[in-house]
Design a protein around this motif. Structure first.
Motif, PDB file in Angstrom:
ATOM      1  N   GLN A   1      45.627  34.614  23.256  1.00 54.62           N
ATOM      2  CA  GLN A   1      45.847  33.983  21.944  1.00 54.62           C
ATOM      3  C   GLN A   1      46.909  34.714  21.128  1.00 54.62           C
ATOM      4  N   PHE A   2      47.074  36.015  21.396  1.00 56.65           N
ATOM      5  CA  PHE A   2      47.994  36.819  20.579  1.00 56.65           C
ATOM      6  C   PHE A   2      49.142  37.427  21.386  1.00 56.65           C
ATOM      7  N   GLY A   3      49.350  36.971  22.616  1.00 55.05           N
ATOM      8  CA  GLY A   3      50.476  37.444  23.407  1.00 55.05           C
ATOM      9  C   GLY A   3      50.348  38.885  23.852  1.00 55.05           C
ATOM     10  N   ILE A   4      49.137  39.323  24.188  1.00 56.75           N
ATOM     11  CA  ILE A   4      48.891  40.700  24.597  1.00 56.75           C
ATOM     12  C   ILE A   4      48.434  40.728  26.059  1.00 56.75           C
ATOM     13  N   ASP A   5      49.044  41.602  26.870  1.00 53.69           N
ATOM     14  CA  ASP A   5      48.612  41.793  28.249  1.00 53.69           C
ATOM     15  C   ASP A   5      47.300  42.585  28.263  1.00 53.69           C
ATOM     16  N   VAL A   6      46.410  42.248  29.177  1.00 52.52           N
ATOM     17  CA  VAL A   6      45.104  42.909  29.253  1.00 52.52           C
ATOM     18  C   VAL A   6      44.857  43.390  30.683  1.00 52.52           C
ATOM     19  N   GLU A   7      44.517  44.672  30.818  1.00 53.74           N
ATOM     20  CA  GLU A   7      44.189  45.276  32.110  1.00 53.74           C
ATOM     21  C   GLU A   7      42.746  45.768  32.063  1.00 53.74           C
ATOM     22  N   VAL A   8      41.947  45.344  33.027  1.00 54.07           N
ATOM     23  CA  VAL A   8      40.506  45.568  32.993  1.00 54.07           C
ATOM     24  C   VAL A   8      40.044  46.370  34.206  1.00 54.07           C
ATOM     25  N   TRP A   9      39.185  47.363  33.951  1.00 56.42           N
ATOM     26  CA  TRP A   9      38.482  48.059  35.021  1.00 56.42           C
ATOM     27  C   TRP A   9      37.027  47.590  35.001  1.00 56.42           C
ATOM     28  N   GLN A  10      36.628  46.899  36.077  1.00 58.64           N
ATOM     29  CA  GLN A  10      35.278  46.338  36.150  1.00 58.64           C
ATOM     30  C   GLN A  10      34.409  47.186  37.067  1.00 58.64           C
ATOM     31  N   VAL A  11      33.188  47.481  36.620  1.00 60.42           N
ATOM     32  CA  VAL A  11      32.231  48.252  37.415  1.00 60.42           C
ATOM     33  C   VAL A  11      32.132  47.644  38.815  1.00 60.42           C
ATOM     34  N   ARG A  12      32.271  48.473  39.829  1.00 60.86           N
ATOM     35  CA  ARG A  12      32.384  47.963  41.191  1.00 60.86           C
ATOM     36  C   ARG A  12      31.207  47.079  41.599  1.00 60.86           C
ATOM     37  N   ALA A  13      29.997  47.447  41.216  1.00 64.76           N
ATOM     38  CA  ALA A  13      28.831  46.645  41.598  1.00 64.76           C
ATOM     39  C   ALA A  13      28.974  45.208  41.112  1.00 64.76           C
ATOM     40  N   SER A  14      29.495  45.027  39.901  1.00 62.28           N
ATOM     41  CA  SER A  14      29.686  43.685  39.356  1.00 62.28           C
ATOM     42  C   SER A  14      30.958  43.039  39.884  1.00 62.28           C
ATOM     43  N   TYR A  15      31.997  43.829  40.100  1.00 62.98           N
ATOM     44  CA  TYR A  15      33.237  43.304  40.664  1.00 62.98           C
ATOM     45  C   TYR A  15      32.968  42.625  42.001  1.00 62.98           C
ATOM     46  N   ASP A  16      32.109  43.259  42.803  1.00 63.23           N
ATOM     47  CA  ASP A  16      31.798  42.725  44.124  1.00 63.23           C
ATOM     48  C   ASP A  16      30.825  41.544  44.064  1.00 63.23           C
ATOM     49  N   SER A  17      29.855  41.602  43.151  1.00 59.60           N
ATOM     50  CA  SER A  17      28.798  40.581  43.135  1.00 59.60           C
ATOM     51  C   SER A  17      29.099  39.411  42.208  1.00 59.60           C
ATOM     52  N   LYS A  18      30.071  39.552  41.306  1.00 60.87           N
ATOM     53  CA  LYS A  18      30.395  38.502  40.341  1.00 60.87           C
ATOM     54  C   LYS A  18      31.887  38.175  40.395  1.00 60.87           C
ATOM     55  N   PRO A  19      32.378  37.682  41.523  1.00 62.07           N
ATOM     56  CA  PRO A  19      33.832  37.455  41.644  1.00 62.07           C
ATOM     57  C   PRO A  19      34.377  36.427  40.664  1.00 62.07           C
ATOM     58  N   TYR A  20      33.545  35.476  40.223  1.00 66.24           N
ATOM     59  CA  TYR A  20      34.067  34.430  39.349  1.00 66.24           C
ATOM     60  C   TYR A  20      34.447  34.962  37.973  1.00 66.24           C
ATOM     61  N   ARG A  21      33.829  36.056  37.542  1.00 70.92           N
ATOM     62  CA  ARG A  21      34.266  36.678  36.291  1.00 70.92           C
ATOM     63  C   ARG A  21      35.695  37.199  36.436  1.00 70.92           C
ATOM     64  N   GLY A  22      35.977  37.791  37.577  1.00 67.71           N
ATOM     65  CA  GLY A  22      37.336  38.263  37.823  1.00 67.71           C
ATOM     66  C   GLY A  22      38.329  37.121  37.863  1.00 67.71           C
ATOM     67  N   TYR A  23      37.928  36.004  38.478  1.00 64.08           N
ATOM     68  CA  TYR A  23      38.809  34.839  38.508  1.00 64.08           C
ATOM     69  C   TYR A  23      39.092  34.343  37.094  1.00 64.08           C
ATOM     70  N   LEU A  24      38.069  34.398  36.234  1.00 66.02           N
ATOM     71  CA  LEU A  24      38.242  33.941  34.858  1.00 66.02           C
ATOM     72  C   LEU A  24      39.218  34.834  34.104  1.00 66.02           C
TER      73      LEU A  24
END
Length: 434
Positions: free
Chosen positions: A154-177
């Motif tokens: 919404q404000f033209g800002i790049d966002v870089e996220v570090w996601q907890v590995r347990a959730s990164y692996d088990s919740k891939p659709y959040r990463g897709y979002l």
């Protein structure tokens, strides 16, 4: 605010979008203990936070004003989904065979399906005012990461996220979002940071933790002049932004229950969701207008309120953050990889911890299977599949009305939907859940 009760659907109550955030800290007789510099152990000042946060958020972190005006660009985006509905859960009441009147404040209507967007939009706005063009952050279940990615767009800002590995692996659709909104996401710990490499060297098979992910995001922000850090919970300014939830709920409830709430339940991991819901109810309590009991429902696998110590601790594993006075299980604590990834944090927001110490909030620990059992019951009666985090509040409320059959008004914070968490529900339904 103006309250509107839909004559065609009396179980749905709405109000105007709040014009100000509410700051409970300004109205407590005993102030919240200050954050301390990790080196000097002295209270942190604006200069200490300038490397991570924009000026507007730093001012909010230490504000003593009870109300802070919400900037119009933030309110404009809030109007995409706010006010969120307060819903009378009549079918859930019937399934519990209770005389209690149960209302749920439903934050799953936001663009990313959770309450996290309330603070993400505000934080992106204040960073844009300071000319920031990149933000780093951590995320557990992915609700905060996707919320910040949306806000950054919404404000033209790049966002870089570090996601907890347990959730990164088990919740891939959040990463897709997150990626759909333009964000970048990495599993944490990663080999992209010194902190991450050190954690992997210590345990190459670690499932990660929010404390680890915080360390990585903070490290990148602190070592790049063009980058700032955004936090999804814990700090005072995040709690402040979430107060739109409770302000709306108080006004909505007043339209149908003039006496207010008797008990308010919310899930608690880092604390912003519960504080955002409950602090305006505590305002009513302190003013003598009502007398609600506030209950923090946390996971039995990560029980910082019910089993942690109240002391100063770091918010991250590497010790890069200020020392916070909070209920903590210790910065090195790595919780089991439960599905409520947003509740897997070793500490609790200082503001919420302080209200616990003052006797204004009580904690209760809920086991994972008991939480999902309540979540399925709610979904089958009300039609809304709750986020795994929210099922803890639903389970705590269900247990309460079973133990206390008196007629009462119960409010549950339904912090988000579970449409992207269906693999977790599948484990519960298949009988394979730990």
């Amino acid at each position: 605010m103006t309250t509107h009760v839909d004559a065609t659907s009396p179980d749905l109550i709405t109000v105007d979008v709040p014009t100000h955030w509410y700051n409970l800290a300004a109205e407590l007789d005993e102030p919240i203990p200050p954050h301390l510099h990790p080196g000097t152990k002295e209270p942190v000042g604006p200069d200490d936070l300038a490397a991570l946060f924009p000026a507007g958020l730093i001012a909010q972190e230490v504000s003593t004003e009870p109300y802070i005006e919400i900037p119009e660009p933030v309110r404009e985006i809030y109007r995409m989904w706010r006010p969120s509905p307060l819903i009378r859960a009549r079918r859930f009441e019937e399934s519990l065979n209770t005389g209690a009147r149960i209302y749920v404040k439903y934050e799953g209507v936001s663009p990313v399906g959770s309450h996290k967007t309330n603070s993400a939009v505000a934080q992106a706005y204040y960073n844009s005012v300071d000319g920031v063009r990149k933000l780093t952050t951590e995320t557990g279940a992915g609700q905060w990461g996707s919320a910040l990615a949306f806000a950054g767009a919404q404000f033209g800002i790049d966002v870089e996220v570090w996601q907890v590995r347990a959730s990164y692996d088990s919740k891939p659709y959040r990463g897709y979002l997150m990626r759909t909104y333009g964000g970048t996401v990495h599993p944490s710990p990663s080999d992209l940071t010194e902190a991450g490499r050190a954690m992997l060297a210590k345990d190459p098979n670690t499932t990660g933790s929010l404390g680890m992910a915080v360390s990585e995001a903070v490290e990148v922000a602190a070592t790049h002049d063009d980058t700032r850090y955004a936090l999804g919970s814990v700090l005072n300014h995040v709690v402040l932004h979430q107060s739109v939830i409770g302000q709306e709920a108080v006004e909505q409830l007043a339209g149908v229950e003039p006496g207010g709430a008797d008990v308010v339940f919310g899930c608690a991991g880092g604390g912003s969701n519960l504080a955002g819901l409950s602090f305006p109810f505590l305002r009513e309590k302190l003013a003598g207008r009502s007398n609600p009991r506030i209950v923090a429902a946390e996971p039995a696998a990560c029980p910082s309120i019910t089993q942690g110590e109240y002391r100063y601790d770091h918010g991250d594993v590497a010790g890069l953050t200020p020392l916070l006075k909070m209920h903590t299980l210790g910065m090195d604590f790595v919780p089991d990889p439960i599905h409520a990834g947003g509740l897997r944090y070793h500490g609790m927001a200082p503001a919420l911890s302080h209200t616990v110490e003052l006797g204004l909030v009580q904690g209760i620990a809920i086991a994972q299977r008991k939480a999902f059992e309540a979540g399925v019951q709610f979904a089958r009666t009300q039609g809304i599949v709750p986020a795994p985090e929210s099922t803890h509040a639903i389970a705590a409320a269900a247990a309460h009305v079973a133990d206390d059959p008196t007629e009462q008004v119960v409010v549950i914070g339904l912090s988000g939907h579970g449409q992207l968490d269906l693999p977790a529900y599948a484990e519960f339904l298949d009988g394979t859940m730990a």
